[in-house]
Design a protein around this motif. Structure first.
Motif, PDB file in Angstrom:
ATOM      1  N   GLU A  83       0.573   4.148  -2.530  1.00 11.97           N
ATOM      2  CA  GLU A  83       0.229   5.646  -2.524  1.00 11.97           C
ATOM      3  C   GLU A  83       1.565   6.531  -3.871  1.00 11.97           C
ATOM      4  OE1 GLU A  83       1.316   8.232   1.518  1.00 11.97           O
ATOM      5  OE2 GLU A  83       2.679   6.604   1.586  1.00 11.97           O
ATOM      6  N   LYS A  84       2.524   5.939  -3.798  1.00  9.46           N
ATOM      7  CA  LYS A  84       3.638   6.602  -4.660  1.00  9.46           C
ATOM      8  C   LYS A  84       2.747   7.397  -5.767  1.00  9.46           C
ATOM      9  CE  LYS A  84       7.382   5.644  -2.951  1.00  9.46           C
ATOM     10  NZ  LYS A  84       9.166   4.419  -3.385  1.00  9.46           N
ATOM     11  N   ILE A  85       1.643   6.969  -6.702  1.00  9.14           N
ATOM     12  CA  ILE A  85       0.560   7.109  -7.845  1.00  9.14           C
ATOM     13  C   ILE A  85       0.312   8.381  -7.379  1.00  9.14           C
ATOM     14  CG2 ILE A  85      -1.493   6.387  -7.045  1.00  9.14           C
ATOM     15  CD1 ILE A  85      -1.862   5.583 -10.163  1.00  9.14           C
ATOM     16  N   PHE A  86      -0.207   8.828  -5.921  1.00  3.30           N
ATOM     17  CA  PHE A  86      -0.260  10.717  -6.132  1.00  3.30           C
ATOM     18  C   PHE A  86       1.326  11.357  -6.406  1.00  3.30           C
ATOM     19  CE2 PHE A  86      -3.496   7.999  -3.236  1.00  3.30           C
ATOM     20  CZ  PHE A  86      -4.470   8.759  -3.738  1.00  3.30           C
ATOM     21  N   PRO A 131       6.985   2.372  -9.799  1.00  3.26           N
ATOM     22  CA  PRO A 131       6.839   0.864  -8.526  1.00  3.26           C
ATOM     23  C   PRO A 131       5.444   1.083  -8.358  1.00  3.26           C
ATOM     24  CG  PRO A 131       8.160   3.523  -7.871  1.00  3.26           C
ATOM     25  CD  PRO A 131       6.915   3.564  -9.495  1.00  3.26           C
ATOM     26  N   VAL A 132       4.315   1.935  -8.543  1.00  2.07           N
ATOM     27  CA  VAL A 132       2.842   0.820  -8.542  1.00  2.07           C
ATOM     28  C   VAL A 132       2.664  -0.289  -9.255  1.00  2.07           C
ATOM     29  CG1 VAL A 132       0.215   1.826  -8.830  1.00  2.07           C
ATOM     30  CG2 VAL A 132       2.615   3.563  -7.537  1.00  2.07           C
ATOM     31  N   LEU A 133       3.269   0.174 -10.541  1.00  2.00           N
ATOM     32  CA  LEU A 133       3.269  -0.925 -11.418  1.00  2.00           C
ATOM     33  C   LEU A 133       3.031  -2.188 -11.257  1.00  2.00           C
ATOM     34  CD1 LEU A 133       1.441  -1.705 -14.373  1.00  2.00           C
ATOM     35  CD2 LEU A 133       3.582  -1.421 -15.376  1.00  2.00           C
ATOM     36  N   LYS A 134       4.383  -2.395 -10.593  1.00  2.00           N
ATOM     37  CA  LYS A 134       5.381  -3.305 -10.041  1.00  2.00           C
ATOM     38  C   LYS A 134       4.214  -3.826  -8.940  1.00  2.00           C
ATOM     39  CE  LYS A 134       9.912  -1.715 -12.455  1.00  2.00           C
ATOM     40  NZ  LYS A 134      11.770  -1.409 -11.589  1.00  2.00           N
ATOM     41  N   GLN A 135       3.927  -2.718  -8.617  1.00  2.00           N
ATOM     42  CA  GLN A 135       3.372  -3.705  -6.825  1.00  2.00           C
ATOM     43  C   GLN A 135       2.347  -4.373  -6.830  1.00  2.00           C
ATOM     44  OE1 GLN A 135       5.326  -3.760  -4.405  1.00  2.00           O
ATOM     45  NE2 GLN A 135       3.736  -5.241  -3.759  1.00  2.00           N
ATOM     46  N   LEU A 136       2.082  -3.796  -8.536  1.00  5.39           N
ATOM     47  CA  LEU A 136       0.554  -4.612  -8.361  1.00  5.39           C
ATOM     48  C   LEU A 136       0.856  -5.852  -9.923  1.00  5.39           C
ATOM     49  CD1 LEU A 136      -1.619  -1.072 -10.236  1.00  5.39           C
ATOM     50  CD2 LEU A 136      -2.553  -2.627  -7.830  1.00  5.39           C
ATOM     51  N   ILE A 137       1.701  -5.939 -10.286  1.00  2.00           N
ATOM     52  CA  ILE A 137       1.840  -6.945 -10.937  1.00  2.00           C
ATOM     53  C   ILE A 137       2.166  -8.265 -10.034  1.00  2.00           C
ATOM     54  CG2 ILE A 137       3.528  -8.200 -12.634  1.00  2.00           C
ATOM     55  CD1 ILE A 137       3.744  -5.338 -14.180  1.00  2.00           C
ATOM     56  N   LEU A 138       2.689  -8.057  -9.070  1.00  2.00           N
ATOM     57  CA  LEU A 138       3.900  -8.269  -7.747  1.00  2.00           C
ATOM     58  C   LEU A 138       2.335  -9.636  -7.344  1.00  2.00           C
ATOM     59  CD1 LEU A 138       6.682  -6.697  -6.714  1.00  2.00           C
ATOM     60  CD2 LEU A 138       6.485  -9.307  -7.951  1.00  2.00           C
ATOM     61  N   ILE A 139       1.385  -8.048  -6.862  1.00  2.00           N
ATOM     62  CA  ILE A 139       0.248  -8.590  -6.489  1.00  2.00           C
ATOM     63  C   ILE A 139      -1.215  -9.802  -7.016  1.00  2.00           C
ATOM     64  CG2 ILE A 139      -2.297  -7.479  -5.469  1.00  2.00           C
ATOM     65  CD1 ILE A 139      -0.657  -5.010  -4.382  1.00  2.00           C
ATOM     66  N   PHE A 178       0.750  -1.511  -0.217  1.00  2.00           N
ATOM     67  CA  PHE A 178      -0.227   0.299   0.061  1.00  2.00           C
ATOM     68  C   PHE A 178       0.931   1.388  -0.580  1.00  2.00           C
ATOM     69  CE2 PHE A 178      -2.999  -2.679   1.915  1.00  2.00           C
ATOM     70  CZ  PHE A 178      -3.877  -3.205   0.808  1.00  2.00           C
ATOM     71  N   LEU A 179       1.880   1.452   0.765  1.00  2.00           N
ATOM     72  CA  LEU A 179       2.690   2.469   0.907  1.00  2.00           C
ATOM     73  C   LEU A 179       3.597   2.096  -0.941  1.00  2.00           C
ATOM     74  CD1 LEU A 179       5.300   2.185   3.577  1.00  2.00           C
ATOM     75  CD2 LEU A 179       3.428   3.485   2.868  1.00  2.00           C
ATOM     76  N   GLN A 180       3.558   1.140  -1.672  1.00  2.00           N
ATOM     77  CA  GLN A 180       4.231   1.458  -2.502  1.00  2.00           C
ATOM     78  C   GLN A 180       2.256   1.822  -4.151  1.00  2.00           C
ATOM     79  OE1 GLN A 180       6.525   1.413  -3.972  1.00  2.00           O
ATOM     80  NE2 GLN A 180       7.904   0.855  -2.298  1.00  2.00           N
TER      81      GLN A 180
END
Length: 110
Positions: A71-74, A80-88, A67-69
């Protein structure tokens, strides 16, 4: 790419390993803690369903960092957001495939 594959198999392994060892524990205990005289294969199927969320959380190393990653979308940093969503997504698919594998292995008809 390595991290995605690793995340998938960690989630898969948590569900598979927990279900198999839980079934063995159910057999050895002869009376599972929730339902008396429940067959070990049925217990394995129930554990696979219950461990799906824990496979997801365990593969991600905790959900707080995810969720911290996001947050960087703002801040305008989408990488990093795209990478984290792929990992999720990889963790979810790994846990789901693990549950499907246990259901296939057990083949309990309801």
């Amino acid at each position: 790419m390595f991290q995605v594959v690793l995340t998938f198999f960690v989630a898969y392994g948590i569900v598979i390993g927990g279900s198999i060892f839980g079934g063995i524990g159910s057999f050895l205990a002869d009376q599972p803690p929730f339902d008396a005289r429940q067959p070990p294969l049925v217990k394995m199927m129930e554990l696979a369903n219950q461990l799906k969320i824990w496979g997801l959380v365990g593969a991600l190393g905790g959900t707080f960092d995810s969720f911290l990653q996001i947050e960087k979308i703002f801040l305008g940093n989408f990488s990093p957001v795209l990478k984290q969503l792929i990992l999720i997504l990889a963790a979810f698919v790994g846990a789901h495939v693990g549950t499907i594998t246990i259901h296939w292995l057990v083949q309990v008809r309801t």
